[in-house]
Write a protein that holds these residues in place. Structure first.
Motif, PDB file in Angstrom:
ATOM      1  N   TRP A  69     143.779  48.797  91.300  1.00  0.00           N
ATOM      2  CA  TRP A  69     143.839  47.683  90.822  1.00  0.00           C
ATOM      3  C   TRP A  69     144.443  47.840  89.526  1.00  0.00           C
ATOM      4  O   TRP A  69     145.556  47.751  89.102  1.00  0.00           O
ATOM      5  N   THR A 116     148.428  42.172  90.080  1.00  0.00           N
ATOM      6  CA  THR A 116     148.909  42.126  91.601  1.00  0.00           C
ATOM      7  C   THR A 116     148.860  43.237  92.109  1.00  0.00           C
ATOM      8  O   THR A 116     149.748  44.750  91.491  1.00  0.00           O
ATOM      9  N   ALA A 162     154.305  34.996  88.486  1.00  0.00           N
ATOM     10  CA  ALA A 162     155.190  36.042  88.726  1.00  0.00           C
ATOM     11  C   ALA A 162     156.610  35.386  89.953  1.00  0.00           C
ATOM     12  O   ALA A 162     156.507  34.070  90.040  1.00  0.00           O
ATOM     13  N   THR A 195     152.457  38.615  95.103  1.00  0.00           N
ATOM     14  CA  THR A 195     151.644  38.491  95.086  1.00  0.00           C
ATOM     15  C   THR A 195     150.304  38.931  96.701  1.00  0.00           C
ATOM     16  O   THR A 195     151.336  37.432  97.151  1.00  0.00           O
ATOM     17  N   TYR A 196     149.760  39.259  96.080  1.00  0.00           N
ATOM     18  CA  TYR A 196     148.461  39.417  97.605  1.00  0.00           C
ATOM     19  C   TYR A 196     147.585  38.894  96.695  1.00  0.00           C
ATOM     20  O   TYR A 196     147.237  37.877  96.053  1.00  0.00           O
ATOM     21  N   TYR A 197     146.746  40.382  95.626  1.00  0.00           N
ATOM     22  CA  TYR A 197     145.262  40.285  95.170  1.00  0.00           C
ATOM     23  C   TYR A 197     145.643  39.708  93.720  1.00  0.00           C
ATOM     24  O   TYR A 197     146.656  40.800  93.357  1.00  0.00           O
ATOM     25  N   TRP A 198     145.177  39.233  93.281  1.00  0.00           N
ATOM     26  CA  TRP A 198     146.002  38.794  91.898  1.00  0.00           C
ATOM     27  C   TRP A 198     144.841  37.991  90.896  1.00  0.00           C
ATOM     28  O   TRP A 198     143.855  37.954  91.318  1.00  0.00           O
ATOM     29  N   CYS A 217     147.745  40.158  83.253  1.00  0.00           N
ATOM     30  CA  CYS A 217     147.717  39.790  84.950  1.00  0.00           C
ATOM     31  C   CYS A 217     148.283  40.677  85.565  1.00  0.00           C
ATOM     32  O   CYS A 217     149.034  41.172  85.112  1.00  0.00           O
TER      33      CYS A 217
END
Length: 117
Positions: free
Chosen positions: A102, A95, A24, A28-31, A93
């Motif tokens: 998502w 984030t 990244a 990023t937060y939720y990843w 991938c």
């Protein structure tokens, strides 16, 4: 806005292992990882939240795949063990700031994983 680059995909035999990487370039937060097999909808694979307890895996990969993160390299890894032909897909991938959205998050370009019998 983060940019994500996946790597590590390839062609393997059933039962083999493979590790995917996601670098990244931003926050990023939720990843985590999603995948999409040809002709099928996108499927949740695994995601890392704010702490270890928040790590979650999809039913189809639970017990076989493991998430890890290298904070210094800002890289997320997906270790895939005991691969099955049904794991064949493009792995993305992702984030997101919203764990409930998502699909609307930031996605990488994807890396192909092909598992043969």
């Amino acid at each position: 806005q983060a940019q994500l680059v996946e790597s590590g995909g390839g062609s393997v035999q059933a039962g083999d292992s493979l590790t995917l990487s996601c670098v990244a370039s931003g926050q990023t937060y939720y990843w985590g990882w999603w995948r999409q097999a040809a002709g099928k909808e996108r499927e949740f694979v695994a995601a890392l939240g704010r702490n270890v307890a928040s790590t979650h895996y999809g039913f189809s990969v639970e017990g076989r795949f493991t998430l890890s993160r290298d904070d210094a390299k800002n890289t997320l890894y997906l270790q895939m063990n005991s691969l099955k032909p049904e794991d064949t897909a493009v792995y993305y991938c992702v984030t997101t700031r919203d764990n409930h959205n998502w699909q609307g998050g930031t996605w990488g370009q994807g890396t192909q994983v092909t598992v043969s019998s």
